[in-house]
Design a protein around this motif. Sequence first.
Motif, PDB file in Angstrom:
ATOM      1  N   MET A 393      30.805  65.986  74.969  1.00  0.00           N
ATOM      2  CA  MET A 393      30.175  66.814  73.936  1.00  0.00           C
ATOM      3  C   MET A 393      30.820  68.206  73.869  1.00  0.00           C
ATOM      4  O   MET A 393      31.116  68.713  72.789  1.00  0.00           O
ATOM      5  CB  MET A 393      28.673  66.937  74.233  1.00  0.00           C
ATOM      6  CG  MET A 393      27.882  67.739  73.209  1.00  0.00           C
ATOM      7  SD  MET A 393      27.768  69.506  73.592  1.00  0.00           S
ATOM      8  CE  MET A 393      26.864  69.471  75.119  1.00  0.00           C
ATOM      9  N   GLN A 394      31.070  68.793  75.040  1.00  0.00           N
ATOM     10  CA  GLN A 394      31.680  70.126  75.058  1.00  0.00           C
ATOM     11  C   GLN A 394      33.091  70.102  74.486  1.00  0.00           C
ATOM     12  O   GLN A 394      33.494  71.018  73.771  1.00  0.00           O
ATOM     13  CB  GLN A 394      31.702  70.659  76.501  1.00  0.00           C
ATOM     14  CG  GLN A 394      32.135  72.102  76.621  1.00  0.00           C
ATOM     15  CD  GLN A 394      31.226  73.046  75.859  1.00  0.00           C
ATOM     16  OE1 GLN A 394      30.014  72.969  75.970  1.00  0.00           O
ATOM     17  NE2 GLN A 394      31.819  73.927  75.062  1.00  0.00           N
ATOM     18  N   GLU A 395      33.845  69.049  74.770  1.00  0.00           N
ATOM     19  CA  GLU A 395      35.209  68.963  74.234  1.00  0.00           C
ATOM     20  C   GLU A 395      35.202  68.754  72.726  1.00  0.00           C
ATOM     21  O   GLU A 395      36.066  69.280  72.015  1.00  0.00           O
ATOM     22  CB  GLU A 395      35.960  67.825  74.920  1.00  0.00           C
ATOM     23  CG  GLU A 395      37.421  67.710  74.536  1.00  0.00           C
ATOM     24  CD  GLU A 395      38.182  69.014  74.745  1.00  0.00           C
ATOM     25  OE1 GLU A 395      39.087  69.295  73.927  1.00  0.00           O
ATOM     26  OE2 GLU A 395      37.867  69.758  75.697  1.00  0.00           O
ATOM     27  N   LEU A 396      34.212  68.010  72.207  1.00  0.00           N
ATOM     28  CA  LEU A 396      34.114  67.849  70.753  1.00  0.00           C
ATOM     29  C   LEU A 396      33.828  69.190  70.079  1.00  0.00           C
ATOM     30  O   LEU A 396      34.417  69.519  69.035  1.00  0.00           O
ATOM     31  CB  LEU A 396      33.008  66.841  70.419  1.00  0.00           C
ATOM     32  CG  LEU A 396      33.327  65.364  70.692  1.00  0.00           C
ATOM     33  CD1 LEU A 396      32.106  64.507  70.414  1.00  0.00           C
ATOM     34  CD2 LEU A 396      34.509  64.894  69.861  1.00  0.00           C
ATOM     35  N   ILE A 397      32.960  69.994  70.669  1.00  0.00           N
ATOM     36  CA  ILE A 397      32.657  71.311  70.091  1.00  0.00           C
ATOM     37  C   ILE A 397      33.884  72.222  70.160  1.00  0.00           C
ATOM     38  O   ILE A 397      34.183  72.966  69.217  1.00  0.00           O
ATOM     39  CB  ILE A 397      31.446  71.934  70.818  1.00  0.00           C
ATOM     40  CG1 ILE A 397      30.182  71.130  70.486  1.00  0.00           C
ATOM     41  CG2 ILE A 397      31.275  73.401  70.431  1.00  0.00           C
ATOM     42  CD1 ILE A 397      28.932  71.639  71.155  1.00  0.00           C
ATOM     43  N   ASN A 398      34.604  72.154  71.278  1.00  0.00           N
ATOM     44  CA  ASN A 398      35.836  72.941  71.383  1.00  0.00           C
ATOM     45  C   ASN A 398      36.849  72.529  70.322  1.00  0.00           C
ATOM     46  O   ASN A 398      37.555  73.371  69.737  1.00  0.00           O
ATOM     47  CB  ASN A 398      36.450  72.780  72.774  1.00  0.00           C
ATOM     48  CG  ASN A 398      35.622  73.448  73.844  1.00  0.00           C
ATOM     49  OD1 ASN A 398      34.802  74.324  73.560  1.00  0.00           O
ATOM     50  ND2 ASN A 398      35.809  73.036  75.090  1.00  0.00           N
ATOM     51  N   THR A 399      36.943  71.227  70.066  1.00  0.00           N
ATOM     52  CA  THR A 399      37.864  70.738  69.035  1.00  0.00           C
ATOM     53  C   THR A 399      37.461  71.241  67.656  1.00  0.00           C
ATOM     54  O   THR A 399      38.312  71.622  66.837  1.00  0.00           O
ATOM     55  CB  THR A 399      37.903  69.200  69.053  1.00  0.00           C
ATOM     56  OG1 THR A 399      38.269  68.747  70.366  1.00  0.00           O
ATOM     57  CG2 THR A 399      38.897  68.664  68.046  1.00  0.00           C
TER      58      THR A 399
END
Length: 808
Positions: A393-399
């Motif tokens: 989830m955190q990596e999707l938001i960073n993307t």
Amino acid sequence: MSVRLKSVSGWQISRDFLPRGSGIVTRRPLVLQLVTAKTEYAEFLHCKGRKFTDFDEVRQEIEVETDRITGVNKGISSIPINLRIYSPHVLSLTLIDLPGITKVPVGDQPPDIEQQIRDMIMQFISRENCLILAVTPANTDLANSDALKLAKEVDPQGLRTIGVITKLDLMDEGTDARDVLENKLLPLRRGYIGVVNRSQKDIDGKKDIKAALLAERKFFLSHPAYRHMADRMGTPYLQKVLNQQLTNHIRDTLPAFRSKLQSQLLSIEHEVEVYKNFRPEDPTRKTKALLQMVQQFSVDFEKRIEGSGDQVDTLELSGGAKINRIFHERFPFELVKMEFNEKELRREISYAIKNIHGIRTGLFTPDMAFEAIVKKQIVKLKGPCLKSVDLVMQELINTVKKCTKKLATYPRLCEETERIVAGYIREREEKTKDQVLLLIDIQVSYINTNHEDFIGFANAQQRSSQVNKSAVGNQVIRKGWLTINNIGIMKGGSKEYWFVLTAESLSWYKDDEEKEKKYMLPLDNLKVRDVEKSFMSSKHIFALFNTEQRNVYKDYRFLELACDSQEEVDSWKASLLRAGVYPDKSSTENDENGQADNFSMDPQLERQVETIRNLVDSYMSIINKCIRDLIPKTIMHLMINNVKEFINAELLAHLYSSEDQNTLMEESAEQAQRRDEMLRMYQALKEALAIIGDISTSTVSTPAPPPVDDSWLQQARRSPPPSPSTQRRPTLNNPPTRPLSGRGPAPAIPSPGPQSGAPPVPFRPGPLPPFPSGGEAHGGPPQVPSRPTRAPPSVPRRPPPAVPGRSA
């Protein structure tokens, strides 16, 4: 002093604005920038915005600005005065007027004035793109020229140095600087150029610069020592040489400059591509821009997740690559970190077995203990699974944040897009976590002991009976450093060894290369006993002893082993337990809570614990394999794919419903300014490259002169060279003759008397400019025969002219 500005059409305009006087006049560096412009005016950096059209005011401003920093009493400063002259009659060029070196301080000058001026000059002439005009008066000794000395230090090859000889008209009667100007006395690679400037009397009398140039030309044509080189002397020739050197320098630097411009153009071309179709007057511009931005955001997000060759991050993992690493490296690592504590697990198994048997003594291993332990271990998997969801989830938001950087042109659109997509990702996170917990609960709900990979009770019991014996052979269980605590001369010393524990023996070596074995101890009949920690020792100790009261090692009944921490002791004891070395009953009667320690078991209970332990290992490996496969698939389906579909299909509708279109597409002032600057820079770079292409094809470069061979000077320098002021004192009865290079010997021409006309001169190609009819020191224009046809008359002595005062 004056600056001569020359236009391309040939018209000449002269401006006299540099201060002139006695003593040190230039006390601050003057950086003079000539800039091609349609109108002519001057501008100072310290009073920017004020335009000077009267060049007398420019001179006054230079003097005032100099005094403001340095004072009025001959002080100096390295802070430059920046002056720009805009004119249609100049080439864009930068000139720097530097102070002359002062040997003795005067006025407010510091004691180290010479060193300060030297450092100031070196600061400018050390630059590789700078031409050095080494100016030396003709009536001084050239060997003592500070200008030539400094130029030699920074330009030993002589590629940037041009010698300039001034005050040729002020030399003693009967002397000349011919050897210097012919590059024979102190040779330079680019030679010397002689000039004759206006005297202080001429300046005070407002003598026109054009008239001064004509007088300078007449001087060189009339002087017997210089007339053969008159076409290579004078201010116009110095202009021509500097112009050619500028052309050479430009051509030499063009390849590197072109490469730099092209790299700059390429670096901004991708960004400028966004602005090329910008039409502020288009009424549908905002609608088109919104659709393009959302579409671009969708494409960028999918490329970052799925991978793309045109947007590769070379600094760190991101997007799909980061998520892939979470699936196949981070998540398995979190599962491995849950590796069971052997001591705790065995204690739990023994408690489960005893509680299931109750007051009875069980003869068989209860399967209920296996189910209880397995369910408890499966529930522990919830932590790593939920953590993997959080990481994705955190990596999707960073993307999303990285993809919205392209929307920065419209701050509200960028903010709303990030808010809507991040909110949807968090919604999917909750649903994904619910599904992950459901998968764990499904595994707990039914323990499938008929699984094809499960070893079953029979195999577990067989493995338990053969554990660490013939079934596994002499398998290495553990290696590491341990301290033997009770050996030494006084049986109280300690020494560290490298220990290797196998299923059959415990060996120790001198070092971890295992080349020199100190001893090998069989594990038969050995048990472990705890040893209380001494108050003088920082190490934690346990001991090995033989149950048959035999010596363990040589004449030692106990082998005391020490570790740095209690965790390390427990780990070694767990490894010994796997090898069949069990704790001693007498040393583990009670634990810290007063309860019976699980390791004080009878052999039958120990076999049951080992059986359950093997069953748990087998079943948990099945569960781990299943979970490692299902969790990434669940996250991919419920989170990643759903987010991509939402961005493609629903994001635009959410943006329209969230806020007014005009508000969303309101452009920031900073971005508008950046767009204008970027477009201007892009256009300027393209024009510069086009100009460079024209220069490359329309200009001609002259090669640098070959290096000057001055080796013959080494011997001549043992005795000081003669001063130019003592050269060539001709006699009346023996006029000297000098050969002309390439023209054969030429007779000497007598100098004219004060009242005589100009002497005849050798033939020069091209027409001569007209001379003034009166008012000049040398009378009317000379008559030019095609070639001298008679011997020269004797040379009458000429009285020395009056020398007006002028600056150093």
